[in-house]
Design a protein around this motif. Structure first.
Motif, PDB file in Angstrom:
ATOM      1  N   ALA A 390      53.430  32.593  -2.154  1.00  0.00           N
ATOM      2  CA  ALA A 390      52.845  31.883  -1.253  1.00  0.00           C
ATOM      3  C   ALA A 390      51.241  32.261  -1.108  1.00  0.00           C
ATOM      4  N   GLU A 391      51.234  33.408  -0.818  1.00  0.00           N
ATOM      5  CA  GLU A 391      49.768  34.057  -0.602  1.00  0.00           C
ATOM      6  C   GLU A 391      48.882  33.921  -2.064  1.00  0.00           C
ATOM      7  N   LEU A 392      49.397  34.114  -3.156  1.00  0.00           N
ATOM      8  CA  LEU A 392      48.784  33.728  -4.412  1.00  0.00           C
ATOM      9  C   LEU A 392      48.212  32.237  -4.402  1.00  0.00           C
ATOM     10  N   THR A 393      49.312  31.431  -4.360  1.00  0.00           N
ATOM     11  CA  THR A 393      49.053  29.988  -4.423  1.00  0.00           C
ATOM     12  C   THR A 393      48.178  29.436  -3.206  1.00  0.00           C
ATOM     13  N   GLN A 394      48.031  30.080  -2.042  1.00  0.00           N
ATOM     14  CA  GLN A 394      46.758  29.595  -1.184  1.00  0.00           C
ATOM     15  C   GLN A 394      45.698  30.110  -1.723  1.00  0.00           C
ATOM     16  N   ASN A 395      45.575  31.393  -2.168  1.00  0.00           N
ATOM     17  CA  ASN A 395      44.360  31.842  -2.657  1.00  0.00           C
ATOM     18  C   ASN A 395      43.984  31.223  -3.812  1.00  0.00           C
ATOM     19  N   ILE A 396      44.784  30.778  -4.779  1.00  0.00           N
ATOM     20  CA  ILE A 396      44.198  29.989  -5.844  1.00  0.00           C
ATOM     21  C   ILE A 396      43.704  28.475  -5.409  1.00  0.00           C
ATOM     22  N   ALA A 397      44.244  27.927  -4.294  1.00  0.00           N
ATOM     23  CA  ALA A 397      43.686  26.781  -3.719  1.00  0.00           C
ATOM     24  C   ALA A 397      42.472  27.030  -3.255  1.00  0.00           C
ATOM     25  N   GLN A 398      42.141  28.067  -2.408  1.00  0.00           N
ATOM     26  CA  GLN A 398      40.933  28.498  -2.061  1.00  0.00           C
ATOM     27  C   GLN A 398      39.851  28.614  -3.042  1.00  0.00           C
ATOM     28  N   GLU A 399      40.391  29.300  -3.953  1.00  0.00           N
ATOM     29  CA  GLU A 399      39.170  29.831  -5.027  1.00  0.00           C
ATOM     30  C   GLU A 399      39.010  28.481  -6.097  1.00  0.00           C
ATOM     31  N   THR A 400      39.795  27.528  -6.090  1.00  0.00           N
ATOM     32  CA  THR A 400      39.631  26.468  -6.733  1.00  0.00           C
ATOM     33  C   THR A 400      38.611  25.591  -6.071  1.00  0.00           C
ATOM     34  N   LYS A 401      38.652  25.471  -4.674  1.00  0.00           N
ATOM     35  CA  LYS A 401      37.919  24.669  -4.022  1.00  0.00           C
ATOM     36  C   LYS A 401      36.334  25.417  -4.184  1.00  0.00           C
ATOM     37  N   ALA A 402      36.370  26.738  -4.143  1.00  0.00           N
ATOM     38  CA  ALA A 402      35.096  27.298  -4.308  1.00  0.00           C
ATOM     39  C   ALA A 402      34.582  27.216  -5.585  1.00  0.00           C
ATOM     40  N   ARG A 403      35.149  27.267  -6.708  1.00  0.00           N
ATOM     41  CA  ARG A 403      34.845  27.130  -7.902  1.00  0.00           C
ATOM     42  C   ARG A 403      34.173  25.626  -8.032  1.00  0.00           C
ATOM     43  N   ASP A 404      35.035  24.430  -7.580  1.00  0.00           N
ATOM     44  CA  ASP A 404      34.613  23.143  -7.636  1.00  0.00           C
ATOM     45  C   ASP A 404      33.171  22.865  -6.832  1.00  0.00           C
ATOM     46  N   GLY A 405      33.070  23.604  -5.547  1.00  0.00           N
ATOM     47  CA  GLY A 405      31.970  23.607  -5.018  1.00  0.00           C
ATOM     48  C   GLY A 405      30.672  24.105  -5.822  1.00  0.00           C
ATOM     49  N   LEU A 406      30.859  25.113  -6.450  1.00  0.00           N
ATOM     50  CA  LEU A 406      29.855  25.607  -7.379  1.00  0.00           C
ATOM     51  C   LEU A 406      29.424  25.122  -8.434  1.00  0.00           C
ATOM     52  N   MET A 407      30.561  24.275  -8.916  1.00  0.00           N
ATOM     53  CA  MET A 407      30.347  23.243 -10.311  1.00  0.00           C
ATOM     54  C   MET A 407      29.341  22.110  -9.571  1.00  0.00           C
ATOM     55  N   LYS A 408      29.853  21.675  -8.475  1.00  0.00           N
ATOM     56  CA  LYS A 408      29.035  20.639  -7.897  1.00  0.00           C
ATOM     57  C   LYS A 408      27.593  20.977  -7.565  1.00  0.00           C
ATOM     58  N   MET A 409      27.603  22.192  -7.192  1.00  0.00           N
ATOM     59  CA  MET A 409      25.950  22.841  -6.803  1.00  0.00           C
ATOM     60  C   MET A 409      25.291  23.125  -8.144  1.00  0.00           C
ATOM     61  N   LYS A 410      25.895  23.422  -9.216  1.00  0.00           N
ATOM     62  CA  LYS A 410      25.275  23.436 -10.441  1.00  0.00           C
ATOM     63  C   LYS A 410      24.916  22.217 -10.920  1.00  0.00           C
ATOM     64  N   ILE A 411      25.819  21.096 -10.747  1.00  0.00           N
ATOM     65  CA  ILE A 411      25.179  19.879 -11.326  1.00  0.00           C
ATOM     66  C   ILE A 411      24.104  19.363 -10.856  1.00  0.00           C
ATOM     67  N   VAL A 412      24.043  19.602  -9.151  1.00  0.00           N
ATOM     68  CA  VAL A 412      22.867  19.090  -8.446  1.00  0.00           C
ATOM     69  C   VAL A 412      21.699  20.046  -9.029  1.00  0.00           C
ATOM     70  N   TYR A 413      21.724  21.010  -9.196  1.00  0.00           N
ATOM     71  CA  TYR A 413      20.692  21.804  -9.604  1.00  0.00           C
ATOM     72  C   TYR A 413      20.144  21.523 -10.947  1.00  0.00           C
ATOM     73  N   GLU A 414      20.984  21.248 -11.867  1.00  0.00           N
ATOM     74  CA  GLU A 414      20.570  20.705 -12.973  1.00  0.00           C
ATOM     75  C   GLU A 414      19.708  19.450 -13.107  1.00  0.00           C
TER      76      GLU A 414
END
Length: 632
Positions: A390-414
């Motif tokens: 359960a802890e790993l699943t929650q961490n994966i969800a949080q890290e996935t949201k962080a990655r998606d945010g970084l990808m959106k930021m990269k697209i905006v910067y590009e």
């Protein structure tokens, strides 16, 4: 008659009291200090001063109470903080009593907040108002007393003028009387000349005129004094005294309002305090001793079964080797059971010895436990693994949201380089990807641990494979007469090694795992928690070959001719059992069977039933499902 008379008297007395109270109220409304206390100026000054002092005393009382309320609220908050559960006690939060205590602390904290509200409201509303009123009253009283003193000084001055005028009049009147007497004597004296008599006459006339002037002055001053005195006692002084009366009434009215206001401040928080009390009562009523008992069982239940009764061994009727082997198997079973339920340290040591099919090196967690929690009892191990997943699943969800945010930021910067450099996000994105991949690998690993730990021995494990598990590692195969022979390809006789696992046997088993051979055809765990795969001797099956034989090869060992085993006791089924694995047989509740071979420490007992169609039906059943009675 007497009763009627008494009731009439009581009614008349009550009516008289009511009339008196109404009259006194009307009289009090008509009475004033200016008319009733015109001569009590000093006493009224003292009274008003004492009244304002009483108001200041009330203000000091409120200040002390505010200090007590503030101190009480602070001590309540410190009390709540000191009794907050520590981090090491968080695992007890699942108990209803602990949850109730936490709710109690929360409600007590709310109570402290309400005491702070009371303190703040008293300080801002009541004490400030009392202080302002006291200051205003003192200033007004001082002005009233000053005005009264001025009026009294004017009256005193006028009285002094009247007294002077009176004294002057009295002196002038006496002087005129003397001048008249002197003139009369001079007029009657024949020896005096006419000029001297005229002089006495002129003096008399002058004195009479002065007396008349003094009299007129006295009359004038008397009239002025009377007018001033009448005005002083009828208008000026009553006005000042009435102002003092209004001032004192204002103080009394303020006293009443402030006392009621202080009570209103307390009453305003009373509903919230009542809700806090209801919350405390609700927290106390939420405690469920049965639920806590169940959670204690759920937390500490190991999943092992208690050790069975030790059978009686008649040395005169048994072969010494068989007795020794039987003693060994019984002690082994009890040893494993006791270790599994009573000593975690011994359990860790046991896992290290018998977990020959896993990795020899198992990393430890931060709290000193193994990574797969194999050093814990089965139930606890599953719970730990589920919590980790359960802890790993929650961490994966949080890290996935962080990655998606970084990808959106990269697209905006590009898209707009003025907002930022995309390369600055690239490193963070790569790090997030690596972290996410590692979390997914850990999740898959712990899911595998959980799947392995969740396998139920009675449903997924083969008793025949369990007992032949160590046979593939060059262990012994017991014959029907209880003797044990070690079978090797070279034909050399080896002594029975049932008392311990040899180093070569363990290495052979590990080597088999490394070569891809699975010694359990159903994929069940060989860990000691499962209760299987721990038998130190191999038993012949019911005529069917196991997957271990197919995986390793026929030339690893040779099959032994098996004679029909004689029953060593009888048993009765305590629960129904559905055979779902190789070598096991089904049984119904209450069915009586013959015991062919006792439990060797793996949790299975070999039994036999009489089958009318096929003769004798033999197989394995769970030891915990039956009640055995061994023959002497």
């Amino acid at each position: 008659m007497l009763a009627l008379l008494a009731s009439g008297l009581s009614r008349s007395s009550s009516n008289n009291k009511l009339a008196e109270s109404e009259n006194s109220a009307q009289n009090s409304n008509n009475m004033s200090w200016g008319t009733e206390l015109w001569d009590q100026n000093e006493n009224l000054a003292i009274h008003t001063n004492r009244g304002i002092d009483a108001l200041d005393k009330f203000a000091n009382f409120l200040r002390d109470r505010v200090a007590i309320e503030t101190e009480y609220a602070g001590k309540l908050r410190r009390l709540v903080k000191n009794y907050q559960p520590k981090k090491k006690e968080e695992e007890d939060n699942e108990f209803t009593s602990v949850q109730a205590f936490r709710n109690l602390l929360k409600e007590v904290g709310d109570l402290a907040g309400q005491r702070e509200v009371v303190s703040e409201s008293l300080q801002l509303q009541i004490i400030a108002g009392v202080t302002l009123l006291s200051k205003t009253l003192r200033e007004d009283r001082k002005k009233c007393l000053s005005d009264g003193a001025t009026l009294q000084q004017n009256l005193t001055t006028q009285l002094s003028s009247l007294d002077r005028a009176k004294r002057n009049y009295e002196k002038a009147y006496r002087d005129s009387e003397k001048a008249v007497d002197s003139y009369k004597r001079a007029d009657m004296d024949l020896n005096l000349s006419r000029a001297e008599v005229e002089r006495y006459k002129n003096v008399m006339t002058s004195k009479i005129q002065q007396s008349d002037d003094a009299k007129n002055e006295y009359a004038n001053q008397l009239q002025k004094t009377n007018n001033l005195q009448q005005q002083h006692y009828s208008m000026l002084l009553p006005s000042v005294l009435n102002r003092l009366q209004e001032l004192d009434e204002k103080r009394t009215r303020g006293f009443r309002e402030f006392i009621v206001g202080a009570a209103d401040v307390e009453s305003s928080v009373a509903p919230i305090i009542a809700r806090c009390m209801e919350g405390i009562v609700k927290a106390g009523e939420s405690i469920n001793e049965k639920e806590d008992t169940f959670k204690v069982i759920e937390r500490y239940q190991s999943g092992f079964t208690p050790p069975r009764d030790i059978p009686f061994e008649d040395l005169s009727k048994c072969d010494p080797d068989s007795v020794q082997e039987s003693h060994y198997s019984n002690s082994t079973s009890n040893h494993l059971t006791i270790r599994g339920t009573m000593s975690a340290n011994k359990l860790k040591k046991r896992v290290g010895i018998f977990n020959i099919f896993g990795s020899n090196k198992n990393s430890l967690t931060a709290d000193g436990q193994k990574e797969d929690f194999s050093d814990l009892p089965p139930n606890q191990r599953r719970k730990k693994l589920q919590a980790k997943i359960a802890e790993l699943t929650q961490n994966i969800a949080q890290e996935t949201k962080a990655r998606d945010g970084l990808m959106k930021m990269k697209i905006v910067y590009e898209a707009n380089s003025s907002l930022g450099n995309p390369m600055t996000v690239e490193g963070q994105l790569n790090e997030s990807e690596h972290k996410l991949e590692k979390l997914k690998v850990d999740l898959k690993k712990y899911q595998g641990f959980l799947e392995k730990a969740s396998q139920v021995p009675t449903a997924t494990s083969s008793p025949q494979a369990s007992r032949n598990q160590l046979q593939n590692g060059h262990r012994t195969s017991r014959h029907s007469n209880g003797s044990a022979d070690d079978h090797h390809d070279d034909g050399d006789d080896q002594p029975d090694d049932a008392g311990s696992l040899s180093r070569s046997d363990s290495e052979d088993n590990v080597a088999q795992i490394q070569n891809g051979h699975n010694n359990n055809n159903n994929g069940s765990s060989a860990s000691p928690e499962s209760g299987l795969g721990t038998s130190h001797t191999s038993l012949p099956g019911s005529g069917q070959g196991s997957a271990n034989e197919n995986a390793i090869g026929e030339d690893t060992y040779y099959e032994t001719e098996v004679e029909t085993l004689n029953p060593v006791g009888k048993c009765r089924a305590l629960y129904p059992f559905e055979a779902s694995s190789e070598g096991s047989i089904p049984m119904s509740e209450g069915e009586e069977l013959q015991v062919i071979e006792i439990d060797q420490g793996d949790g299975w007992t070999r039994v036999r039933r009489e089958n009318n169609s096929n003769g004798w039906d033999e197989g394995f059943v769970p030891t915990s499902y039956i009640e055995c009675t061994l023959y002497a």
